[in-house]
Design an enzyme around this catalytic site. Structure first.
Site, mmCIF file in Angstrom:
data_model
loop_
_atom_site.group_PDB
_atom_site.id
_atom_site.type_symbol
_atom_site.label_atom_id
_atom_site.label_comp_id
_atom_site.label_asym_id
_atom_site.label_seq_id
_atom_site.Cartn_x
_atom_site.Cartn_y
_atom_site.Cartn_z
ATOM 1 N N CYS A 48 -7.006 -2.461 -4.536
ATOM 2 C CA CYS A 48 -5.921 -2.748 -5.460
ATOM 3 C C CYS A 48 -6.490 -3.069 -6.848
ATOM 4 C CB CYS A 48 -5.113 -3.930 -4.915
ATOM 5 S SG CYS A 48 -3.713 -4.379 -5.909
ATOM 6 N N PRO A 49 -5.921 -2.493 -7.873
ATOM 7 C CA PRO A 49 -4.703 -1.685 -7.976
ATOM 8 C C PRO A 49 -4.959 -0.182 -8.009
ATOM 9 C CG PRO A 49 -5.343 -2.327 -10.179
ATOM 10 C CD PRO A 49 -6.389 -2.905 -9.220
#
Length: 79
Positions: free
Chosen positions: A18-19
């Site tokens: 993430c992201p």
């Protein structure tokens, strides 16, 4: 649901955290025509939350989520 004979690209994002899975999925979907489907494969546990949220926020259809060993596969139809 896409037709069974239709070939759907698999976008391998395993190993990214993430992201990055959402950012790369967003960029990839910009390059395909509306109505196209894309399998997105991830190993990031947060993608199970982030990808569905991304689809909802951007109006894409999340057709299927499959839990696989060490991750998820998401079938997304671009709107």
């Amino acid at each position: 649901m896409p037709e069974k004979h239709q070939s759907i690209e698999i976008y391998d994002l395993k190993g990214l955290n993430c992201p990055l899975p959402v950012l790369k999925t967003r960029r990839k979907l910009q390059d395909v025509p509306p109505g196209s489907c894309l399998w997105v494969e991830t190993s990031d546990p947060l993608a199970g939350i982030d990808i569905p949220h991304f689809c909802t926020e951007n109006g894409h259809s999340l057709i299927e989520i499959v839990t696989v060993e060490n991750g998820h596969r998401f079938l997304i139809r671009k709107t």
